[in-house]
Design a protein around this motif. Structure first.
Motif, PDB file in Angstrom:
ATOM      1  N   SER A  19      73.761  83.298 127.750  1.00  0.00           N
ATOM      2  CA  SER A  19      73.030  83.180 129.001  1.00  0.00           C
ATOM      3  C   SER A  19      71.942  82.119 128.947  1.00  0.00           C
ATOM      4  O   SER A  19      71.369  81.747 129.973  1.00  0.00           O
ATOM      5  CB  SER A  19      72.407  84.531 129.382  1.00  0.00           C
ATOM      6  N   LEU A  20      71.663  81.599 127.745  1.00  0.00           N
ATOM      7  CA  LEU A  20      70.670  80.529 127.614  1.00  0.00           C
ATOM      8  C   LEU A  20      71.266  79.148 127.780  1.00  0.00           C
ATOM      9  O   LEU A  20      70.547  78.151 127.826  1.00  0.00           O
ATOM     10  CB  LEU A  20      69.977  80.613 126.244  1.00  0.00           C
TER      11      LEU A  20
ATOM     12  N   SER B 115      67.249  96.402 127.961  1.00  0.00           N
ATOM     13  CA  SER B 115      66.762  95.081 128.367  1.00  0.00           C
ATOM     14  C   SER B 115      65.530  94.700 127.551  1.00  0.00           C
ATOM     15  O   SER B 115      64.864  95.545 126.943  1.00  0.00           O
ATOM     16  CB  SER B 115      66.425  95.061 129.859  1.00  0.00           C
TER      17      SER B 115
ATOM     18  N   THR C 260      69.846  86.511 132.096  1.00  0.00           N
ATOM     19  CA  THR C 260      68.623  86.034 131.468  1.00  0.00           C
ATOM     20  C   THR C 260      67.853  85.271 132.527  1.00  0.00           C
ATOM     21  O   THR C 260      68.323  84.249 133.037  1.00  0.00           O
ATOM     22  CB  THR C 260      68.922  85.119 130.269  1.00  0.00           C
TER      23      THR C 260
ATOM     24  N   GLN D  14      72.934  87.211 124.950  1.00  0.00           N
ATOM     25  CA  GLN D  14      71.650  86.533 125.113  1.00  0.00           C
ATOM     26  C   GLN D  14      71.797  85.035 124.880  1.00  0.00           C
ATOM     27  O   GLN D  14      71.261  84.215 125.632  1.00  0.00           O
ATOM     28  CB  GLN D  14      70.622  87.110 124.155  1.00  0.00           C
TER      29      GLN D  14
ATOM     30  N   TYR E 299      62.011  86.763 131.107  1.00  0.00           N
ATOM     31  CA  TYR E 299      60.825  86.072 130.599  1.00  0.00           C
ATOM     32  C   TYR E 299      59.962  85.675 131.802  1.00  0.00           C
ATOM     33  O   TYR E 299      60.390  84.877 132.642  1.00  0.00           O
ATOM     34  CB  TYR E 299      61.210  84.801 129.845  1.00  0.00           C
TER      35      TYR E 299
ATOM     36  N   SER F  25      69.575  93.000 130.444  1.00  0.00           N
ATOM     37  CA  SER F  25      69.053  91.685 130.826  1.00  0.00           C
ATOM     38  C   SER F  25      67.897  91.264 129.919  1.00  0.00           C
ATOM     39  O   SER F  25      67.306  92.084 129.206  1.00  0.00           O
ATOM     40  CB  SER F  25      68.585  91.697 132.284  1.00  0.00           C
ATOM     41  N   PHE F  26      67.604  89.964 129.954  1.00  0.00           N
ATOM     42  CA  PHE F  26      66.472  89.396 129.227  1.00  0.00           C
ATOM     43  C   PHE F  26      65.604  88.676 130.251  1.00  0.00           C
ATOM     44  O   PHE F  26      66.059  87.727 130.895  1.00  0.00           O
ATOM     45  CB  PHE F  26      66.950  88.416 128.154  1.00  0.00           C
TER      46      PHE F  26
END
Length: 436
Positions: free
Chosen positions: A423-424, A238, A198, A420, A222, A219-220
């Motif tokens: 990974s944050l 993703s 992420t 998700q 931003y 993957s994420f």
């Protein structure tokens, strides 16, 4: 001519080889890509192939610029043919350069009029035109691969690390920006081979940048800044949440990805099972080779979103998210795309704290989608009321909470959302994070 070049670039399969004898890139010349493997048909990632193609076809391109009276009966140039100043101005759209490798980039016509170059390119002040043979020779001797292109960006650009360098996941990832070496034009940010990560960024590094995202998987990502353009190629499984994009977003050869963006233009080719949550003042372009594409209204926000939209000149109206154009319709192709059913629609929460005034999705949601969300919220309220009025003892409430949490955990694992959330989790204190 420019439209022809564009279609040749984005089209998946070219059938022109039998007509013109050669296509770019040639299937016979396999070159190395960023990963060291054969690049095959991916000219977007090989500046050397691009340069070689222009060199070998320079004569043909220059002959296209000649007036009819400067051509022979067989439509070719002669030794006395002249290229008008206006034609060289038009060529400036494709070619630019520097003097003595200085930092300032000039369009081609400005360089061609520079006094010391007149002897080489055959410019005549009397006729305001260039000698065709001399102009071709001068261009051929000066042409080189783009020093600010993707290959150069990865080799000499600033390396960025926006996530923990976990062995086996980000070891192969390449993230670089050339904003320190690009002279006064839009910088380029390249992200390649990001795997099970992420990544989130909102910074000056991204403002006005051309972003190239390549071979990212599970993957994420931003990128919450106003961007110039975005290209997403060969990515799988993703999610990409992008700040407002001033020009275009082009998605090519991707499987099962989600793109959430406010942009001026969206185009896609050779995608399968992808979903686009968009706000756009132009109709999305569906080019060749797409399957099972879904379109949905833009459904998220972050605090600086409306400020960033204003910076790139994008508003909430008009919005043609639901009116795509099928540019390359193939026979029997009736269900290339669909509009996402309201029953499958959920809002998307961007899980980061930022300064700013935007507190809801710009422009709101279409009625059918807002109604579906409201009905879902009512069900949640009924559930909460039912639990509250059940009269459970303290011990029962505790056991019930554990049961619900276990079911929620099972759902996270089954849907893949656990990755998700994990990974944050903030990085450990003392870990190294490279500033972008």
């Amino acid at each position: 001519f420019l439209l022809f070049l564009y279609v040749q670039q984005v089209n998946k399969v070219s059938l022109r080889r039998s007509l013109i004898g050669e296509e770019w890139p040639s299937p016979r010349t396999k070159s190395l890509s960023l990963t060291g493997k054969s690049a095959g048909d991916n000219k977007n990632w090989n500046d050397q192939d691009h340069c070689a193609f222009v060199q070998s076809h320079l004569l043909d391109m220059l002959e296209l610029l000649l007036e009819p009276e400067q051509l022979t009966a067989s439509s070719h140039a002669t030794h006395s043919s002249l290229v008008s100043y206006e034609a060289v101005c038009a060529l400036s759209f494709l070619i630019e350069g520097t003097v003595n490798k200085s930092g300032m980039v000039h369009p081609l016509h400005e360089l061609a009029l520079w006094q010391p170059c007149h002897g080489q390119n055959g410019y005549s002040k009397v006729s305001r035109a260039f000698s065709f043979p001399k102009l071709e020779s001068w261009l051929r001797s000066c042409l080189t691969a783009n020093p600010f292109g993707m290959t150069a960006c990865l080799k000499s650009g600033k390396k960025l690390a926006w996530a923990q360098q976990v062995e086996g996941t980000t070891r192969r990832a390449k993230i670089a920006c050339n904003n320190r070496v690009v002279p006064g034009v839009f910088p380029m940010v390249i992200m390649s081979q990001v795997y099970k990560q992420t990544l989130a960024k909102s910074s000056d590094t991204l403002v006005g940048a051309h972003v190239k995202i390549h071979r990212c998987n599970e993957s994420f990502i931003y990128l919450l800044s106003p961007l110039r353009s975005v290209t997403i190629e060969k990515c799988r499984n993703s999610t990409f949440v992008l700040g407002p994009v001033q020009a275009s977003v082009h998605v090519h050869s991707c499987d099962n990805i989600k793109v959430i963006v406010v942009c001026h233009r969206l185009s896609l080719s050779s995608t399968t099972g992808c979903t686009f949550y968009i706000l756009t003042p132009t109709q999305p372009l569906i080019l060749s080779g797409n399957q099972a594409v879904s379109f949905a209204p833009f459904h998220t926000h972050y605090p600086m979103l409306e400020d960033h939209m204003a910076q790139v000149g994008l508003a909430t109206l008009p919005n043609y998210w639901d009116s795509p154009i099928l540019v390359c319709k193939e026979s029997g192709d009736t269900s290339v795309f669909r509009l996402l059913p309201p029953s499958d629609f959920y809002t998307f929460v961007i899980p980061f704290e930022m300064e700013g005034d935007t507190t809801e999705t710009p422009g709101g949601l279409p009625h059918a989608y807002q109604k579906a969300l409201s009905q879902r919220e009512q069900k949640v309220q009924i559930w909460q009321k039912t639990v509250k009025e059940a009269g459970l003892t303290k011990d029962q409430r505790k056991r019930f909470q554990i049961l619900v949490e276990n079911k929620f955990y099972e759902w996270l694992v089954q849907t893949g959302n656990r990755q998700q959330l994990d990974s944050l989790v903030p990085a450990a204190v003392g870990s190294k994070q490279a500033a972008g």
